[in-house]
Design an enzyme around this catalytic site. Structure first.
Site, PDB file in Angstrom:
ATOM      1  CG  ASP A   1      -2.326   0.658   1.529  1.00 12.55           C
ATOM      2  OD1 ASP A   1      -2.154   1.979   0.219  1.00 12.55           O
ATOM      3  OD2 ASP A   1      -3.151   1.304   2.558  1.00 12.55           O
TER       4      ASP A   1
ATOM      5  CD  GLU B   1      -4.305   4.303  -1.916  1.00 12.97           C
ATOM      6  OE1 GLU B   1      -4.498   4.327  -1.330  1.00 12.97           O
ATOM      7  OE2 GLU B   1      -4.593   3.727  -2.836  1.00 12.97           O
TER       8      GLU B   1
END
Length: 180
Positions: free
Chosen positions: A67, A110
């Protein structure tokens, strides 16, 4: 017929790629992970039936959820085009940090998922650390002589989750644990 077959293969292949990053997508995982899960479970069951002690060497499936930290800042400060550029470069950074045999997937937003096949669960931490360090060292080119540095968080787990009872959980459960 041959041209139509080739066109269908190309269409199928493109449906398993993330358009922005060029990485595999979740559809790819849905189609290919069941076979990988069966392979790993077969190895573990055979190992357990053989009566050997320990764990099979180099047969784990390590799942790493990556992440990008504070990604909203990039979009809010530099714009969505810059955010897209960071995602494209992050995909390249992840490919560089991983083995050729690993699969890097755009998980969503993301987040990325690295599927490290045929590895040892004991090496999961070092794989995660290499990904984290490689991302942190990268300078993301924002154009106009501007660069950003980003960090990432990496969660991981190994499949099978319970080596002594390999069929108890599925690969998706391992991803959920990596996400936690």
């Amino acid at each position: 017929n041959s041209a139509l077959h080739q066109a269908n293969l190309a269409l199928e292949e493109s449906s398993m790629l993330d358009a922005l990053t060029g990485l595999r997508n979740r559809r790819f995982l849905g189609l290919h992970m069941p076979d990988e899960e069966v392979r790993v479970l077969r190895v573990y069951r055979n190992f357990l039936e053989s009566g050997e002690v320990g764990l099979p060497k180099g047969e784990d499936l390590v799942l790493l959820l990556v992440d990008l930290d504070h990604f909203k800042f990039v979009n809010d400060t530099h714009g969505h085009a810059a955010g897209d550029q960071v995602l494209k470069e992050a995909a390249k950074v992840l490919r560089k940090a991983c083995r050729e045999t690993d699969t890097v997937v755009r998980w969503g937003g993301e987040e990325f998922l690295v599927v490290a096949r045929r590895t040892d669960r004991a090496s999961a931490m070092s794989i995660a650390q290499k990904i984290r360090e490689t991302m942190e060292a990268h300078r993301f080119n924002m154009g106009g002589g501007k660069f950003l540095q980003r960090t990432c968080s990496v969660g991981f787990s190994a499949f099978p989750l319970l080596p002594g009872h390999p069929g108890t959980f599925h690969w998706e459960d391992a991803v959920e644990i990596a996400d936690q």
